[in-house]
Write an enzyme that holds these catalytic residues in place. Structure first.
Site, PDB file in Angstrom:
ATOM      1  N   GLN A  78       0.736  -0.914  -0.132  1.00  0.00           N
ATOM      2  CA  GLN A  78      -0.065  -0.264  -0.274  1.00  0.00           C
ATOM      3  C   GLN A  78       1.010   1.490  -0.086  1.00  0.00           C
ATOM      4  O   GLN A  78       1.598   1.129   1.158  1.00  0.00           O
ATOM      5  CB  GLN A  78      -0.933   0.129   1.071  1.00  0.00           C
ATOM      6  CG  GLN A  78      -1.851   1.234   0.863  1.00  0.00           C
ATOM      7  CD  GLN A  78      -3.042   1.254   2.187  1.00  0.00           C
ATOM      8  OE1 GLN A  78      -1.870   1.456   3.465  1.00  0.00           O
ATOM      9  NE2 GLN A  78      -4.052   1.451   2.276  1.00  0.00           N
ATOM     10  N   CYS A 109      -5.876   7.674   5.195  1.00  0.00           N
ATOM     11  CA  CYS A 109      -5.460   8.002   6.680  1.00  0.00           C
ATOM     12  C   CYS A 109      -6.152   8.810   7.499  1.00  0.00           C
ATOM     13  O   CYS A 109      -6.032  10.070   6.068  1.00  0.00           O
ATOM     14  CB  CYS A 109      -3.681   7.555   6.240  1.00  0.00           C
ATOM     15  SG  CYS A 109      -3.076   8.458   7.910  1.00  0.00           S
ATOM     16  N   SER A 226     -14.213  -3.344   5.790  1.00  0.00           N
ATOM     17  CA  SER A 226     -12.994  -2.685   6.822  1.00  0.00           C
ATOM     18  C   SER A 226     -13.858  -2.360   7.597  1.00  0.00           C
ATOM     19  O   SER A 226     -14.381  -1.204   7.206  1.00  0.00           O
ATOM     20  CB  SER A 226     -11.402  -2.438   6.681  1.00  0.00           C
ATOM     21  OG  SER A 226     -11.264  -1.832   7.622  1.00  0.00           O
ATOM     22  N   GLY A 227     -13.872  -1.836   9.446  1.00  0.00           N
ATOM     23  CA  GLY A 227     -14.557  -1.716  10.304  1.00  0.00           C
ATOM     24  C   GLY A 227     -15.480  -2.720  10.827  1.00  0.00           C
ATOM     25  O   GLY A 227     -15.498  -3.953  10.897  1.00  0.00           O
ATOM     26  N   ASP A 228     -14.251  -2.434  12.276  1.00  0.00           N
ATOM     27  CA  ASP A 228     -15.472  -3.264  13.740  1.00  0.00           C
ATOM     28  C   ASP A 228     -15.567  -4.610  13.743  1.00  0.00           C
ATOM     29  O   ASP A 228     -16.153  -5.301  13.560  1.00  0.00           O
ATOM     30  CB  ASP A 228     -16.249  -2.669  13.781  1.00  0.00           C
ATOM     31  CG  ASP A 228     -16.634  -1.389  14.142  1.00  0.00           C
ATOM     32  OD1 ASP A 228     -15.727  -0.852  14.720  1.00  0.00           O
ATOM     33  OD2 ASP A 228     -17.205  -0.821  13.065  1.00  0.00           O
TER      34      ASP A 228
END
Ligand SMILES: Cc1cc2nc3c(=O)[nH]c(=O)nc-3n(C[C@H](O)[C@H](O)[C@H](O)COP(=O)(O)O)c2cc1C
Length: 339
Positions: A78, A109, A226-228
């Site tokens: 990345q 970011c 993506s997330g939690d």
């Protein structure tokens, strides 16, 4: 149980056996950690974000960040940057140095120093710049995969802040530029890593991309979520609720690469049996050994303090062990603590 939830994924011409990925996580997703995640079932891995500027300045530390792990058949490096020219040069360097199978562009970011340069989540709110950067990277990577290029992907957020939700525009710009997959972390830049990620937005992105595909015969652009994801059940729920093609563990995998093994079992067999703590610590030592080989004993031992604290969860007398881990400075110190 729904065996179909676990399935192969294609990013351009790169075929992956399954859809449980390790997210890019700065300070964690080095080759040592990625290798233990793969041993435990991670189907695809990302390096942490690497500065395009630093690459162009030939910063040696940056090159270490993008090295391939010994068992990484396919991985993604990345990169982040706000200028198309620099991203072009960085792409050439990444491909020459690593031969990675996928290049991912960080558009998420939230760190002010990075946003100031037009990079990271500044790109999610600036679709024109995102388009120019993604177009430049696709070109530098040899064109779209059907033209023989290395697949380029983006990882976006939901927007800048709650009043400025720009994921639709960002995704459209990425699709127009020829990316081969889109990952969304549906928190805004303002949220950072706080609050909940909005899986409704993730579902909305899946629908947007499927709708776009119906107008672009022959194109398939998978969407990754993506997330939690803190436990295997979360991955199952995200796949079920959003229709994402693959899901990425981030904080949930820190010190717990076994989450891939457990999630794979949950998706394919309907249940899982967590590894006993003693087995988990063995993996910690494998990771430590590899990190020492990649960097130095001093760096690895410092870095592994937080990771061993996580590996030691559930061990009897864990609290006392953790009190000693914060002082561990050599491999022998870790052996004295655990073996
Ligand atoms: C310490 C930390 C470092 C991260 N570094 C990166 C990074 O280098 N590149 C990136 O795209 N996302 C990065 N992320 C975001 C994660 O990849 C992920 O999208 C986010 O943490 C949401 O997933 P989670 O809620 O399951 O942790 C980072 C997150 C954390 C907590």
């Amino acid at each position: 149980m729904d065996a179909k939830l676990y399935h192969p994924v294609k990013i351009g011409n790169v075929e992956l056996k399954g859809n449980l990925f390790l997210a890019p996580v700065a300070g964690y997703s080095d080759a040592a950690f990625r290798s233990v995640c793969i041993e435990n079932g991670a189907c695809f891995t990302y390096t942490e974000m690497v500065s395009a500027e630093a690459l162009v300045r030939k910063n040696l530390k940056t090159e270490i960040l993008m090295r391939r792990a010994y068992n990484e058949k396919a991985y993604s490096v990345q990169i982040f940057g706000g200028e198309p020219d620099i991203m072009t040069d960085a792409t050439h360097i990444v491909l020459e140095k690593t031969g990675c199978e996928v290049i991912d562009i960080n558009c998420g970011c939230p760190v002010p120093k990075i946003i100031k340069t037009g990079a990271g989540s500044a790109l999610t709110r600036d679709p024109d710049r995102l388009y120019k950067i993604a177009e430049a990277v696709v070109k530098a990577a040899g064109g779209r995969p059907e033209e023989g290029g290395v697949p380029v992907t983006v990882k976006i957020r939901s927007g800048w802040e709650s009043k400025q939700m720009t994921w639709r525009e960002a995704a459209q710009a990425a699709l127009d530029a020829g990316v081969s997959a889109i990952t969304i972390h549906p928190r805004t830049r303002a949220q950072g890593y706080e609050g909940h990620s909005d899986w409704g937005i993730m579902k909305g992105l899946v629908e947007l991309v499927r709708e776009w595909e119906s107008r672009e015969p022959g194109r398939h652009v998978p969407v990754f979520g993506s997330g939690d994801l803190f436990k295997p059940e979360d991955a199952k729920a995200m796949l079920e609720e959003t229709g994402a093609d693959a899901v990425m563990f981030a904080r949930g995998a820190m010190g717990n690469p076994f989450i891939f093994r457990d999630a794979t079992d949950l998706l394919t067999k309907g249940s899982y049996e967590p590894l006993p703590p003693e087995e988990r610590v063995k993996t910690g030592f494998a990771e430590l050994e590899r990190l020492v080989a990649e960097t130095s004993e001093q760096h690895a031992c410092l870095e592994m303090r937080k990771r061993f604290a996580a590996y030691s969860k559930g061990i009897s007398g864990g609290a006392a062990l953790r009190a000693r881990i914060v002082h561990a400075a050599t491999v022998q110190d870790y052996k004295d603590i655990f073996l």
